[in-house]
Design an enzyme around this catalytic site. Structure first.
Site, mmCIF file in Angstrom:
data_model
loop_
_atom_site.group_PDB
_atom_site.id
_atom_site.type_symbol
_atom_site.label_atom_id
_atom_site.label_comp_id
_atom_site.label_asym_id
_atom_site.label_seq_id
_atom_site.Cartn_x
_atom_site.Cartn_y
_atom_site.Cartn_z
ATOM 1 N N GLU A 1 0.752 -1.284 0.040
ATOM 2 C CA GLU A 1 0.137 0.132 -0.065
ATOM 3 C C GLU A 1 1.033 1.377 0.059
ATOM 4 O O GLU A 1 0.395 2.323 -0.110
ATOM 5 C CB GLU A 1 -0.859 0.109 1.393
ATOM 6 C CG GLU A 1 -1.996 -0.579 1.121
ATOM 7 C CD GLU A 1 -3.041 -0.322 2.422
ATOM 8 O OE1 GLU A 1 -2.814 -1.183 3.228
ATOM 9 O OE2 GLU A 1 -3.951 0.467 2.289
ATOM 10 N N SER B 1 -4.229 3.770 11.415
ATOM 11 C CA SER B 1 -4.418 5.118 11.775
ATOM 12 C C SER B 1 -3.260 5.994 12.107
ATOM 13 O O SER B 1 -2.204 5.190 12.366
ATOM 14 C CB SER B 1 -5.314 5.065 12.837
ATOM 15 O OG SER B 1 -4.538 4.646 14.183
ATOM 16 N N ASN B 2 -3.564 7.288 11.879
ATOM 17 C CA ASN B 2 -2.128 7.869 12.138
ATOM 18 C C ASN B 2 -1.537 7.859 13.507
ATOM 19 O O ASN B 2 -0.260 7.953 13.838
ATOM 20 C CB ASN B 2 -2.280 9.540 11.869
ATOM 21 C CG ASN B 2 -2.593 9.683 10.475
ATOM 22 O OD1 ASN B 2 -2.525 8.911 9.809
ATOM 23 N ND2 ASN B 2 -2.558 11.210 10.232
HETATM 24 C C1 LIG Z 1 -13.673 5.301 5.248
HETATM 25 C C2 LIG Z 1 -12.970 4.243 5.743
HETATM 26 C C3 LIG Z 1 -12.699 2.817 4.696
HETATM 27 C C4 LIG Z 1 -12.211 1.860 5.146
HETATM 28 N N1 LIG Z 1 -11.999 0.974 4.176
HETATM 29 C C5 LIG Z 1 -11.699 -0.185 4.567
HETATM 30 C C6 LIG Z 1 -11.754 -1.356 3.819
HETATM 31 O O1 LIG Z 1 -11.846 -1.383 2.469
HETATM 32 N N2 LIG Z 1 -11.255 -2.768 4.338
HETATM 33 C C7 LIG Z 1 -10.847 -2.835 5.511
HETATM 34 O O2 LIG Z 1 -10.587 -3.982 5.860
HETATM 35 N N3 LIG Z 1 -10.840 -1.826 6.261
HETATM 36 C C8 LIG Z 1 -11.180 -0.409 5.991
HETATM 37 N N4 LIG Z 1 -11.255 0.710 6.817
HETATM 38 C C9 LIG Z 1 -11.005 0.240 8.240
HETATM 39 C C10 LIG Z 1 -9.819 0.789 8.876
HETATM 40 O O3 LIG Z 1 -8.571 0.095 8.529
HETATM 41 C C11 LIG Z 1 -9.938 0.848 10.193
HETATM 42 O O4 LIG Z 1 -10.943 1.872 10.561
HETATM 43 C C12 LIG Z 1 -8.709 1.097 11.247
HETATM 44 O O5 LIG Z 1 -7.833 0.312 10.868
HETATM 45 C C13 LIG Z 1 -9.023 1.684 12.571
HETATM 46 O O6 LIG Z 1 -9.581 0.742 13.171
HETATM 47 P P1 LIG Z 1 -11.010 0.985 14.059
HETATM 48 O O7 LIG Z 1 -11.818 1.672 13.140
HETATM 49 O O8 LIG Z 1 -11.491 -0.212 14.610
HETATM 50 O O9 LIG Z 1 -10.598 1.858 15.191
HETATM 51 P P2 LIG Z 1 -9.879 1.455 16.547
HETATM 52 O O10 LIG Z 1 -8.724 0.405 16.228
HETATM 53 O O11 LIG Z 1 -10.797 1.000 17.425
HETATM 54 O O12 LIG Z 1 -9.228 2.657 17.048
HETATM 55 C C14 LIG Z 1 -10.062 3.928 17.689
HETATM 56 C C15 LIG Z 1 -9.128 4.948 17.898
HETATM 57 O O13 LIG Z 1 -8.034 4.349 18.816
HETATM 58 C C16 LIG Z 1 -6.629 4.716 18.315
HETATM 59 N N5 LIG Z 1 -5.990 3.363 18.782
HETATM 60 C C17 LIG Z 1 -6.104 2.192 18.522
HETATM 61 N N6 LIG Z 1 -4.984 1.523 19.053
HETATM 62 C C18 LIG Z 1 -4.263 2.467 19.428
HETATM 63 C C19 LIG Z 1 -2.857 2.326 20.081
HETATM 64 N N7 LIG Z 1 -2.403 0.945 20.141
HETATM 65 N N8 LIG Z 1 -2.171 3.245 20.159
HETATM 66 C C20 LIG Z 1 -2.539 4.655 20.093
HETATM 67 N N9 LIG Z 1 -3.754 4.919 19.485
HETATM 68 C C21 LIG Z 1 -4.519 3.768 19.119
HETATM 69 C C22 LIG Z 1 -6.853 4.938 16.696
HETATM 70 O O14 LIG Z 1 -5.924 5.650 16.377
HETATM 71 C C23 LIG Z 1 -8.149 5.506 16.690
HETATM 72 O O15 LIG Z 1 -8.021 6.695 16.692
HETATM 73 C C24 LIG Z 1 -11.919 1.709 6.386
HETATM 74 C C25 LIG Z 1 -12.005 2.770 7.528
HETATM 75 C C26 LIG Z 1 -12.609 4.023 7.075
HETATM 76 C C27 LIG Z 1 -12.960 4.932 8.071
#
Ligand SMILES: Cc1cc2nc3c(=O)[nH]c(=O)nc-3n(C[C@H](O)[C@H](O)[C@H](O)COP(=O)(O)OP(=O)(O)OC[C@H]3O[C@@H](n4cnc5c(N)ncnc54)[C@H](O)[C@@H]3O)c2cc1C
Length: 387
Positions: free
Chosen positions: A245, A372-373
């Site tokens: 990616e 995520s960032n």
């Molecule tokens: C518009 C969109 C399109 C997407 N498309 C796809 C797709 O096509 N296929 C697919 O498989 N996925 C897809 N995703 C999913 C994406 O990869 C996940 O949303 C992402 O990995 C974050 O996971 P989560 O949403 O479960 O948030 P969580 O993992 O629950 O995180 C929630 C918050 O906590 C923070 N956080 C979590 N763990 C830690 C840590 N260890 N240290 C510091 N901060 C932390 C995160 O940064 C975030 O701010 C998509 C997401 C979006 C928003």
């Protein structure tokens, strides 16, 4: 380090520019300019077909699989020129994600069956990694696949699936060994979206668009021949895929395009009877983000040229992702400021107004998906700062 393009590379850039100018259909270009995604599936397939017929279907693939065999610099230039001309993006899920996995780990039969149809735009792929509760902590995923003769039977739910409503195929991470350590019990399955038992449910986004879905699997029977590589080795393939990616992760082309749009908006908007672009405070803010974009561009080129010398990319990809997404989000915020109260006109088809507002909301996703960032910062902390 020399960060200038060679004469050959400049000639190549001009060739791409001329090709896109003459071959990108005007109706597609207009829709991309307006942010009108009502025909997105058709537009993307048509553009992929045009590129394929010219031999440019897969900029990042080796020639042996029908790709261009271009180096990273040419891939970068191609990307920049396509964005500048308002060409649709080429979706990454088939070309950049599952295809490299199939090339590296797939069987000969899988290569022959899937790669040509990705290249010519016949098959649309989507990504089934994330689940409710398993995003950043992906290895905790629960969708399970149980062996039943020459099939796997898949049950579970994927979340945040991008554009799966158009997809012919989905590549999925599934749990095939619940007793093993989380990373050890995962497999990589290719699933036909027409298989009985799959249900795609839209997740409406802030901008009102249908861009992502939840996907439910209820006793979905998948032939064993659709397993990639070895059972329970899927985590290795999943990580390999995420590495791919990285190509153009900084999004320079998109930011450049939106910066040009911002300047146009600020040129039209009036403040105290004069164009907003002449307001020294607003102009300084545009200049600031433009400088940051320029700095990112130079950093991106340094990474590309280092890769060309066979140095593997390290945590630079995380840095590029954080800065690239922050800059694009900042530009979209400035667009909203430039529009002022007109930004409240959310509905309707038109020029920049509805596009800018929808996009401002939509682009919040950039700092979440693809790792995520915050997770990227963790990677930098571990790999660069050794924390
Ligand atoms: C518009 C969109 C399109 C997407 N498309 C796809 C797709 O096509 N296929 C697919 O498989 N996925 C897809 N995703 C999913 C994406 O990869 C996940 O949303 C992402 O990995 C974050 O996971 P989560 O949403 O479960 O948030 P969580 O993992 O629950 O995180 C929630 C918050 O906590 C923070 N956080 C979590 N763990 C830690 C840590 N260890 N240290 C510091 N901060 C932390 C995160 O940064 C975030 O701010 C998509 C997401 C979006 C928003």
């Amino acid at each position: 380090m020399d960060l200038n393009f060679s004469a050959d590379e400049i000639a190549f850039r001009d060739e791409v520019r001329a090709f896109v100018a003459t071959h990108l259909p005007a109706d597609i270009r207009d829709r991309v300019q307006r942010g009108d995604e009502r025909h997105v599936a058709d537009d993307l397939r048509r553009w992929q077909r045009i590129l394929f017929e010219h031999g440019w279907g897969a900029a990042m693939w080796p020639a042996e699989f029908g790709g261009t065999g271009w180096d990273k610099t040419r891939q970068y230039l191609f990307d920049i020129e396509c964005f500048a001309a308002d060409a649709p993006i080429q979706l990454p899920f088939g070309l950049k994600m599952v295809a490299p996995v199939i090339m590296r780990y797939g069987s000969d039969a899988q290569k022959a069956r899937f790669l040509p149809r990705i290249l010519d735009g016949t098959d649309w792929w989507c990504q089934g990694y994330s689940e409710p509760g398993s995003g950043s902590d992906l290895a905790s995923l629960k969708t399970r696949a149980e062996r039943d003769g020459d099939h796997y039977v898949v049950n579970g739910q994927k979340a945040w699936n991008t554009l799966g409503q158009h997809a012919d195929w989905i590549f999925c991470l599934v749990r095939t060994d619940a007793a093993a350590k989380p990373q050890r019990g995962i497999s990589f399955l290719l699933i036909d979206m027409k298989t009985p038992g799959i249900r795609v449910q839209p997740t409406r986004l802030l901008d009102g668009r249908h861009e992502v879905n939840e996907i439910f699997f209820d006793d979905v029977r998948v032939p064993v021949e659709n397993l990639v590589g070895e059972e329970n080795a899927g985590w290795t393939y999943a990580k390999f895929l995420l590495g791919h990616e990285r190509t153009n992760i900084a999004g320079i082309g998109a930011s450049r395009r939106e910066l040009a749009r911002l300047k146009r908006m600020a040129g039209h908007a009036r403040r105290h009877g004069a164009p907003l672009l002449d307001d020294s405070i607003f102009a300084t803010r545009i200049a600031q983000v433009e400088l940051e974009l320029k700095a990112l561009e130079v950093t991106n080129l340094r990474v590309i040229f280092a890769e060309a010398r066979q140095q593997a990319p390290g945590p630079e990809a995380s840095m590029l992702k954080i800065r690239g997404t922050e800059i694009l989000q900042r530009i979209s915020e400035l667009q909203i400021e430039a529009l002022g109260p007109r930004a409240l006109q959310f509905d309707g088809d038109g020029e920049d107004v509805p596009r800018a507002v929808g996009q401002y909301m939509n682009l919040r996703k950039l700092s979440i998906y693809g790792g995520s960032n915050e997770i990227q910062r963790n990677i930098i902390a571990q790999m660069v700062l050794q924390l």
